[in-house]
Design an enzyme around this catalytic site. Structure first.
Site, PDB file in Angstrom:
ATOM      1  N   ARG A  66       0.914  -1.278  -0.222  1.00 18.32           N
ATOM      2  CA  ARG A  66      -0.085   0.298  -0.418  1.00 18.32           C
ATOM      3  C   ARG A  66       0.696   1.022   0.206  1.00 18.32           C
ATOM      4  O   ARG A  66       0.574   2.397   0.209  1.00 18.32           O
ATOM      5  CB  ARG A  66      -1.095   0.246   1.096  1.00 18.32           C
ATOM      6  CG  ARG A  66      -2.230  -1.316   1.111  1.00 18.32           C
ATOM      7  CD  ARG A  66      -3.126  -0.894   2.124  1.00 18.32           C
ATOM      8  NE  ARG A  66      -3.329  -1.720   3.341  1.00 18.32           N
ATOM      9  CZ  ARG A  66      -2.911  -2.471   3.354  1.00 18.32           C
ATOM     10  NH1 ARG A  66      -3.904  -3.719   2.704  1.00 18.32           N
ATOM     11  NH2 ARG A  66      -2.431  -2.911   4.881  1.00 18.32           N
ATOM     12  N   GLU A 103       5.871 -10.889  15.086  1.00 15.21           N
ATOM     13  CA  GLU A 103       5.078 -11.059  16.157  1.00 15.21           C
ATOM     14  C   GLU A 103       5.659 -12.869  16.074  1.00 15.21           C
ATOM     15  O   GLU A 103       6.028 -13.408  18.093  1.00 15.21           O
ATOM     16  CB  GLU A 103       3.669 -10.637  16.346  1.00 15.21           C
ATOM     17  CG  GLU A 103       2.698 -10.723  17.677  1.00 15.21           C
ATOM     18  CD  GLU A 103       1.943 -10.979  17.791  1.00 15.21           C
ATOM     19  OE1 GLU A 103       1.727  -9.914  16.576  1.00 15.21           O
ATOM     20  OE2 GLU A 103       0.993 -11.019  18.887  1.00 15.21           O
TER      21      GLU A 103
HETATM   22  P1  AMP Z   1       3.835  -2.380  11.168  1.00 12.62           P
HETATM   23  O1  AMP Z   1       5.870  -2.827  11.069  1.00 12.62           O
HETATM   24  O2  AMP Z   1       3.036  -2.929  12.234  1.00 12.62           O
HETATM   25  O3  AMP Z   1       4.189  -1.100  11.889  1.00 12.62           O
HETATM   26  O4  AMP Z   1       3.342  -2.502  10.181  1.00 12.62           O
HETATM   27  C1  AMP Z   1       2.484  -1.706   9.207  1.00 12.62           C
HETATM   28  C2  AMP Z   1       2.128  -2.134   7.826  1.00 12.62           C
HETATM   29  O5  AMP Z   1       1.198  -3.279   8.615  1.00 12.62           O
HETATM   30  C3  AMP Z   1       1.459  -1.198   6.697  1.00 12.62           C
HETATM   31  O6  AMP Z   1       1.526  -1.521   6.030  1.00 12.62           O
HETATM   32  C4  AMP Z   1      -0.284  -2.049   7.051  1.00 12.62           C
HETATM   33  O7  AMP Z   1      -0.287  -2.024   6.108  1.00 12.62           O
HETATM   34  C5  AMP Z   1      -0.522  -3.067   7.975  1.00 12.62           C
HETATM   35  N1  AMP Z   1      -1.233  -2.820   8.619  1.00 12.62           N
HETATM   36  C6  AMP Z   1      -0.846  -3.273  10.297  1.00 12.62           C
HETATM   37  N2  AMP Z   1      -1.618  -2.525  11.553  1.00 12.62           N
HETATM   38  C7  AMP Z   1      -2.672  -2.479  10.393  1.00 12.62           C
HETATM   39  C8  AMP Z   1      -4.317  -2.338  10.417  1.00 12.62           C
HETATM   40  N3  AMP Z   1      -4.424  -2.415  11.800  1.00 12.62           N
HETATM   41  N4  AMP Z   1      -4.727  -1.469   9.302  1.00 12.62           N
HETATM   42  C9  AMP Z   1      -4.640  -1.772   8.798  1.00 12.62           C
HETATM   43  N5  AMP Z   1      -3.751  -1.968   8.332  1.00 12.62           N
HETATM   44  C10 AMP Z   1      -2.544  -2.400   8.910  1.00 12.62           C
END
Ligand code: AMP
Length: 182
Positions: A66, A103
């Site tokens: 995205r 995780e």
């Molecule tokens: P992080 O590495 O934990 O910051 O995860 C970021 C990625 O996870 C992004 O590319 C988001 O598209 C996806 N993501 C994580 N949580 C959500 C959520 N609640 N809603 C939509 N996308 C999420």
């Protein structure tokens, strides 16, 4: 860094929250309706680019998948290049990669070997900041190739997962256009 109330309000009205997707307990922020509205898309790209207009940015780095939606538009706003960071195995050419912990288990992301040059000032972009693990790994991939990370740009930030606390020590601005508590 925060943005104008009007744009934030528009995003709040437009982003669709889908409870328990893709698994129970996750409140999924669906940004796809933002792209139904060309004016809103343009306003988001302009707001993300605004603080960096005279900063000599060489590249916007988009994180799969995205981060590929708005990233090229932000790059256009700044008249700079756009670089794709993809999950391992998707890019056809020679690559540089980094692995990071999830995780459960780990993940590897990569960029083409010639996408980043030493001294490049880059902005890292993804649609959403959750734990910040992916963006932090993307920053590591950039710095390992001699690039300088000048900012992180997100459409959405999930405050409860404290990604900002993980990224701010890198020492550059972390910009999001809308924050949610969960
Ligand atoms: P992080 O590495 O934990 O910051 O995860 C970021 C990625 O996870 C992004 O590319 C988001 O598209 C996806 N993501 C994580 N949580 C959500 C959520 N609640 N809603 C939509 N996308 C999420």
């Amino acid at each position: 860094m925060h943005t104008t109330a009007t744009l934030t309000e528009q995003l709040a009205r437009t982003i669709r929250i889908i409870p328990d997707f893709p698994k129970p307990g996750i409140s999924f922020k669906d940004i796809t309706p933002v792209f139904f509205d060309p004016h809103l898309v343009r306003a988001c790209a302009a707001a993300l680019a605004a603080p960096f207009r005279s900063r000599g940015i060489h590249k916007v780095i988009g994180i799969e998948s995205r981060g590929f939606l708005l990233g090229p538009l932000v790059a256009q706003e700044l008249s700079c290049g756009f670089v794709l960071i993809r999950k391992k195995g998707k890019l056809p050419g020679q690559t540089h990669e980094v692995s990071y912990d999830l995780e459960y288990g780990s993940a590897t992301i990569e960029a083409h070997h010639d996408a980043l040059q030493p001294g490049d000032r880059v902005l890292i972009h993804d649609d959403l900041l959750a734990t910040g693990g992916t963006a932090q790994a993307a920053a590591r991939l950039c710095t390992q190739n001699g690039a300088v990370v000048s900012g992180f740009l997100f459409l959405v930030e999930l405050e409860s997962l404290a990604g900002r606390q993980r990224l701010e020590p890198i020492g550059c601005p972390v910009l999001s256009l809308i924050s949610y508590r969960d």
